[in-house]
Design an enzyme around this catalytic site. Structure first.
Site, PDB file in Angstrom:
ATOM      1  CB  VAL A  12      -0.919   0.091   1.367  1.00 23.58           C
ATOM      2  CG1 VAL A  12      -1.549   1.288   1.320  1.00 23.58           C
ATOM      3  CG2 VAL A  12      -1.941  -1.197   1.333  1.00 23.58           C
ATOM      4  CG  ASP A  30       9.218  -0.257   5.976  1.00 24.15           C
ATOM      5  OD1 ASP A  30       8.347  -0.457   5.567  1.00 24.15           O
ATOM      6  OD2 ASP A  30       9.731  -1.448   6.570  1.00 24.15           O
ATOM      7  NE  ARG A  35       9.470  -2.287   0.908  1.00 20.92           N
ATOM      8  CZ  ARG A  35       9.025  -2.887  -0.446  1.00 20.92           C
ATOM      9  NH1 ARG A  35       9.931  -3.565  -1.106  1.00 20.92           N
ATOM     10  NH2 ARG A  35       7.867  -2.376  -0.879  1.00 20.92           N
ATOM     11  CB  THR A  83      -4.823  -3.775  10.616  1.00 26.12           C
ATOM     12  OG1 THR A  83      -5.126  -3.717   9.120  1.00 26.12           O
ATOM     13  CG2 THR A  83      -4.247  -2.246  11.087  1.00 26.12           C
ATOM     14  CB  THR A 118      -8.452  -2.808   6.780  1.00 26.64           C
ATOM     15  OG1 THR A 118      -8.148  -2.577   5.413  1.00 26.64           O
ATOM     16  CG2 THR A 118      -9.699  -3.215   6.939  1.00 26.64           C
ATOM     17  CB  CYS A 258      -7.803  -7.666   2.024  1.00 24.74           C
ATOM     18  SG  CYS A 258      -6.645  -6.329   1.578  1.00 24.74           S
ATOM     19  NE  ARG A 329       0.803  -9.240   2.457  1.00 23.05           N
ATOM     20  CZ  ARG A 329       0.579  -7.987   2.531  1.00 23.05           C
ATOM     21  NH1 ARG A 329       0.394  -7.001   3.694  1.00 23.05           N
ATOM     22  NH2 ARG A 329      -0.072  -7.617   1.380  1.00 23.05           N
TER      23      ARG A 329
END
Length: 419
Positions: A12, A30, A35, A83, A118, A258, A329
């Protein structure tokens, strides 16, 4: 000019940071130095951005950092951290709280903090804002302000990219809501929808994936029913879809960060308030059971082919949670693998999209090289993900691998069994 800090550079945050960098000074923050290093070297392991896109963003002035001091000059902070849920399917707000503590350390008067992660309705103002106030010692809606604009990134989708998806926005005051809406509208080609409150915006996000989860749960249950009846589910769906208002979905594994997670945020809050969301939880239960169902069906078909189950060799094609994407994930392919292992099967896993080191790190799996280029055969092959690389294979190629072909994604012409 506003200077924007993007907190969290995953699926995202990174695309968002790169788009904002075309018009604003941007710091991409980050907590993982590895990364930052890979992004500065022009590599995005999520494959959302190409090397050329990253290099151009760096030329535009984007600055990647793990250094808190680099955030001090920013006045707009956009939080895009994960989240997740815990082992009991309860919301784990730890990443969000830690990100809020980080922002709180550099927060100044008139600054704005926008959350994209979210959550269930109320998290921004009831969980995150108190953390910001405690760490910064500033007063909400007097010294600093907040907003919520839910992410709508679809990993691996090169058509519905961040600028091409309409963006819901909201702010903690009418004036801030307008400012946040204008900010996003400056980069979102598809436009924006300004919600009346932060809670409305939060709720709108969490029901998007909940609705999809429930719909897929229905299709999965229909597949279970039709399989019991000996009817081809895909043929039923093709026939039903001839009606103009039929929602055409396919049965399968429902994982990812998600759809397989977000409903639990809503059900958690509902149950906390004394309401039992039976429909949503029922769909979750059905979708969570599909991995075991597929594995059990594979075992039964091997038995029908007189295969000795203990030490049987099974090939799993696909580990990601969706096709043509490296994201592993919360992939429910793991459920299929682990169930097969309870029968003492030897399981090989192949996925051309997944980094072998990442599969080993997260799940302990040693991925094999391309089995289509090998002479090894299997007692069963289970196609769990519809990668284009698998779709492109001829039926004869699959039949060389095994006489028992389990097709979860509907890509083999004449499998032994199709979900």
């Amino acid at each position: 000019m506003d200077k924007i800090a993007i907190i969290g550079l995953g699926y995202v945050g990174l695309p968002l940071a790169v788009e904002f960098a075309k018009k604003y000074p941007v710091v991409g923050f980050d907590i993982f130095q590895t990364r930052i290093d890979e992004l500065e070297n022009g590599h995005d392991r999520t494959l959302e951005l190409t090397t050329e896109e990253l290099r151009k963003a760096i030329e535009n002035g984007i600055h990647f950092s793990t250094n808190l001091e680099d955030l001090c000059s920013c006045n707009i902070f956009i939080v895009t951290v994960p989240t997740p849920i815990d082992a009991s399917n309860r919301p784990d707000l730890t990443p969000l709280i830690k990100a809020s503590e980080t922002v709180g350390k550099v927060l100044k008067k008139e600054d704005i903090v926008i959350y994209e992660s979210t959550v269930y309705p109320g998290v921004t103002e009831e969980v995150c804002v108190p953390v910001l106030e405690r760490v910064s010692r500033l007063v909400f809606n007097k010294d600093f302000f907040a907003g919520y604009s839910p992410e709508r990134i679809n990993p691996g989708d090169k058509t519905h990219t961040v600028t091409n998806i309409l963006k819901v926005t909201s702010g903690s005051t009418p004036k801030i809501a307008d400012k946040i809406d204008i900010l996003y509208r400056s980069i979102i080609v598809a436009g924006t929808h300004k919600a009346s409150s932060i809670k409305v915006a939060e709720a709108s996000k969490v029901i998007e994936n909940t609705q999809r989860d429930v719909n897929i749960g229905l299709i999965n249950e229909l597949a279970l029913i039709f399989n019991t009846m000996g009817i081809d589910t895909n043929e039923v769906l093709e026939a039903a879809a001839t009606k103009w208002n039929f929602i055409k979905l396919k049965p399968g594994l429902v994982g990812g960060h998600c759809i397989g997670v977000d409903p639990y945020y809503l059900t958690y809050k509902a149950e906390e308030l004394g309401y039992k969301p039976n429909l949503i939880l029922g769909a979750r239960q059905i979708n969570n059971s599909m991995g075991k169902y597929i594995a059990d069906k594979t075992i039964k078909l091997m038995i029908e082919h007189d295969t000795k189950i203990k030490d049987a060799n099974v090939l799993i094609l696909g580990l990601t949670f969706k096709e043509n994407c490296p994201d592993i994930r919360n992939t429910k392919v793991v459920d299929v693998i682990e169930e097969l292992k309870t029968f003492k099967c030897n399981v090989d896993i192949y996925d051309p999209w997944v980094d072998k080191a990442e599969a080993k790190l997260h799940y302990g799996y040693n991925l094999i090289d391309n089995p289509f280029e090998s002479d090894k055969t299997y007692d069963a092959v289970v196609v769990t993900v519809g990668h284009q690389a698998f779709v492109a294979q001829e039926e004869s190629t699959y039949k060389k691998l095994s006489s028992v072909l389990i097709d979860v994604k509907g890509i083999i012409k004449n499998p032994t069994w199709r979900l």
